[in-house]
Design a protein around this motif. Sequence first.
Motif, mmCIF file in Angstrom:
data_model
loop_
_atom_site.group_PDB
_atom_site.id
_atom_site.type_symbol
_atom_site.label_atom_id
_atom_site.label_comp_id
_atom_site.label_asym_id
_atom_site.label_seq_id
_atom_site.Cartn_x
_atom_site.Cartn_y
_atom_site.Cartn_z
ATOM 1 N N ASN A 183 10.404 23.645 -64.053
ATOM 2 C CA ASN A 183 9.859 24.821 -64.727
ATOM 3 C C ASN A 183 10.784 26.031 -64.574
ATOM 4 N N PRO A 184 11.959 25.933 -65.175
ATOM 5 C CA PRO A 184 12.912 27.042 -65.007
ATOM 6 C C PRO A 184 12.386 28.356 -65.581
ATOM 7 N N HIS A 185 11.426 28.280 -66.508
ATOM 8 C CA HIS A 185 10.968 29.541 -67.125
ATOM 9 C C HIS A 185 10.386 30.476 -66.093
ATOM 10 N N LEU A 186 9.899 29.926 -65.006
ATOM 11 C CA LEU A 186 9.332 30.734 -63.939
ATOM 12 C C LEU A 186 10.383 31.685 -63.358
ATOM 13 N N ASN B 147 1.139 18.481 -62.374
ATOM 14 C CA ASN B 147 1.265 19.704 -63.161
ATOM 15 C C ASN B 147 1.190 20.920 -62.235
ATOM 16 N N PRO B 148 2.296 21.185 -61.500
ATOM 17 C CA PRO B 148 2.224 22.299 -60.537
ATOM 18 C C PRO B 148 2.108 23.648 -61.236
ATOM 19 N N ILE B 149 2.687 23.771 -62.434
ATOM 20 C CA ILE B 149 2.718 25.062 -63.132
ATOM 21 C C ILE B 149 1.984 24.917 -64.450
ATOM 22 N N SER C 164 9.999 31.086 -57.276
ATOM 23 C CA SER C 164 10.141 30.122 -58.370
ATOM 24 C C SER C 164 11.123 29.018 -58.026
ATOM 25 N N GLN C 165 11.880 29.175 -56.933
ATOM 26 C CA GLN C 165 12.966 28.222 -56.733
ATOM 27 C C GLN C 165 12.463 26.806 -56.416
ATOM 28 N N ARG C 166 11.262 26.708 -55.912
ATOM 29 C CA ARG C 166 10.730 25.383 -55.626
ATOM 30 C C ARG C 166 10.522 24.579 -56.904
#
Lengths: 338, 396, 352
Positions: free
Chosen positions: C317-320, C120-122, C310-312
């Motif tokens: 998690n595209p919302h980032l 759960n990175p984000i 956020s690209q990583r």
Amino acid sequence: MTTTAYAARADTRSDAPLLSVRDLQVTFQRRGEEPFHAVDGVSFDVRPGQTVGLVGESGCGKSVTSLAIMGLLPRRGNRISGTVDFDGTDLLSLSDGQMRDRRGKDIAMVFQDPLSSLNPVVPVGIQVTEVLERHRGMNRKAAMPMAADLLKRVGIPDPDRRIKDYPHQMSGGMRQRALIAIALACAPRLLIADEPTTALDVTIQAQILALLKELVEDTGTALIMITHDLGVVAGLCDEVNVLYGGKIVERGPRHPIFRTPRHPYTNGLLGSIPRLDAAGERLTPIPGSVADNLPWDHACAFAPRCSQPIAVCTQTTPELETTGDRALRCHNPVEDPR
Amino acid sequence: MTTTGPHPTTSAGDEHDVLLTVEGVKVHFPIKQGVIFDKTIGYVYAVDGVDLQIRKGETYGLVGESGCGKSTLGRAILNLEHPTEGRVVFDGVDIASLKGEELRRKRQDLQMVFQDPLSSLDPRQSVESLLVEGMKAHGLAKDAKQARPRLRELLHAVGLPSTALNKYPHEFSGGQRQRIGIARALSVDPKLIVADEPVSALDVSVQAQVINLLGDLQDEFGLTYLVIAHDLAVVRHISDRIGVMYLGSIVEEAAAPDLYAEPLHPYTRALLSAVPIPDPEIEDSREQILLTGDLPSPSNPPTGCRFHTRCPWRQKTRCDDERPQLRVVEIGGIPADHKVACHWAEQIHSGQLQPHEVEAVSVDPTSFAADAGDHGTIIAETPGRATQSGDPGRGL
Amino acid sequence: MSNSDENPKKSLFSRYGDRRKARIDELAAMSAPRTAPAPVPVGAGGPAEDLTVHESGTIEEKPGVSLWQSAWHRLRRNPVFLLGLTITVVFILVAIFAPWIAPKDPLQGYLIDKVRPQSNPIPGPEPGFPLGADHLGRDLMSRLIAGSRQTLIVGVLATLGGFAGGLLLGTLAGAFGGWVDSLVMRAVDVMLSIPSLVLALSIGALAARPSQWTLIIAIAVVQVPIFARLLRGSMLAQRSSDHVLAAQALGIRRSAIVTRHMLPNAMGPVIVQATLALAVSIIDAASLSFIGLGNPDQRIPEWGAMLGQSQRFIYDNPHLAYYPAICIIIVALGFTLMGESLREALDPKTRR
């Protein structure tokens, strides 16, 4: 339509009007602004072979009238009402497509600025043939000699060469001739000329007016001449309509209207033009400008600028009253012109 | 271009009456072409040798069709366009030779009224600051407050209420704007006003107001006018003397009534006959001299008489190769100040020479002298529309 | 066709009322109980002579309305402009009051405990954290709000820099013409021939240590030629205009002609361009930050940098990426809408 120039000439003398405009109203409605009545109940007739003048200053509605007849006013933001009866058809009721078929064929128009009304990237000759292709179904090859013929007819020297010229390679007078050639390509029964000589020099203007006169005589085409120049009208028009503030204020045949103008505006215009043949007496200008007009609703729009207003002029709208071949919209007509 | 020595100034009679003398003024605009280095490949001969004199208190009318160089001449007189050659002597000073601060100060004496009253007024300035600006520049006023009484006077003179002072140009009608333009010219107390088409952008009914106003102001302030216009009727109405221009030079000059009564130059005759007159009876009866073809390009003017390509009286000799000078003709009844630049004026006037048909020469406005050799002007073989000539000069 | 400058009827009525008032003053003895100025009937039965206008026509008594005032008059009713203005004003207010608006401290990793690099990175949204957190557990919502300030500073300063540089060069070229013009404009042409982002990139990379300031300078330099060229063209048009010729004929000093007549009239399109340039600056700043040429201090939130970081996590998690991207798009759109409608309102051709 199989009408040719010759057929048109045959009924030159008939009294039935070719074009009959009734109560034409054009109202510009812009977002957040009061509606502006550019043309306010204009009615007039044009008989075959007749030359009718619409005269007035900028903003009097003469050009808008012509655009409304041609169906060239954008429908968005404008309200157009009344009827424009052309040979039994109400042009205002036609669809855009039907109107496109008529334009250039039955009714043609010549504009003020010949450079901006010609397509700059197409040779003039091709622009003539395009009309022939569109309305007569000719192919380009067959249309070419005819186009050259038309150019010759309007007095363009060496038409076989000039047919390949682009508009910018022609002078103003030649461009206006080319424009007239395009307008005449399908032998229209009605030609509308909107200030056709205003952008031209006097000597060139004289050429173009002579050409128009000759064409009207030769082909029997009816002509609506729109101009601000009373001199142009005096030499060309059979009937003159004077417009002010979107309404016709005076109408009459050429000679009487100039000899005995009855509307103070017509009279004032004639008194305010310096004349070449008159010595330098003081001019009698019309005071103010169109910005001083009253709304027509309950008054005469011209009243504030009028030389002889009476009380009723600011209380009721004068009606256009016809007596014989003249018509007048005035509460207090001029008795003793100038 | 034949070498023209400046006219002997003695022809003016009394020297002190003359306010402005223009001597041999030429304005040539170079036509440049080139990707990196601009190379001059030809010239537009806008004004090509003009002499004229304007007397104190008179109105000199300069008339001609578009492209004849009348506006350029007007600007050259004010040194707004630097003359290529020639002198413009105003009050003993050659304005053409002035530069920088000297020229700027001299501008107080010579003012200009423009054709388009809207574009010649800075849209961001109120009427007050428009009028005060010139006065400040010439030390006539320190600030707007001090100038107030004079501003009111100015506005009153041009028939505007003083409420106009804090308004902006776009809030006025065309005629009112032109009045502001005139007030601005008057603000610095000029001696000469050059009016370039002062009424042609106005509605017909308003033109007369401005024409009358110009006349009134002349009487009131003793102004001298040079009025430039294409409208012969306007020019005739307001001018004392008229110069007719064709392709960069004056072809005829006379007192206004004389020019109208006895036009001597074929071009003047054609011009006068082409002006429509708002009277159907006159229009029906008069004969017109219809000129064929167009005005030749000023970048490639015809040799000899500039008008010979369109002239119905053109002769085989002299017209094509000898440029006529403005001269006094020897005809009975023609006053000495009526000058004309035509070799055959006497013969045409007496009726010895009759007009003939002219082949139309159509002109490509994009051509100019340098490439005339390859595809310059085209001389059409087809005869143009014939002249409808009766007895020209009369019938008006 | 229609010559009336503004609403024809209304002005007529009021003008009519003024004239009537004047007459009422004259006939002070008479006490006509009329309040509202009515167009008709006026002077019923009375003498009609004083109805006629003065020869020059009527001029309203009201104080004058300058070009900007009348433009504003029209803009007030233009929904496109109002939308643009609202977005812009909201953005500026948010940027100014960011520290007070932001619900949490944007620098503090509140949810760092919940970050699991593998599973759960984000951290997702939860009470108190409506948009969730980033990979360091910092509140995303607060970072977006705080980021607006950086974005505004970079955008405004870069545009101002470009504007000032362009003003100088453009005025020089436009006012003097001749070889000054040639010299300035060739230099400008060279700058314009390099793609703007590449140019900004090179300038940004030239700096020993990238910082917020190198970012601003890089973007400002890119804007200079655009402003210079626009102003120069605008000045040239003014130089050949009638009113400048009129000022010259009047004998006004050259410096006064340039500063009083040419520059103010040439500024219209430049100011419009400035609002559009602001949008471009913000996007450019975002791009450069994305590449890593922005502020090296990654703790300070900036929309472009947030987008870059956020690209990583873009796949899971595209919302980032979406949130900062949407912010950039909306703000840029706000400025663009405002600029376009300003352009329309200031164009003399659309004025009736």
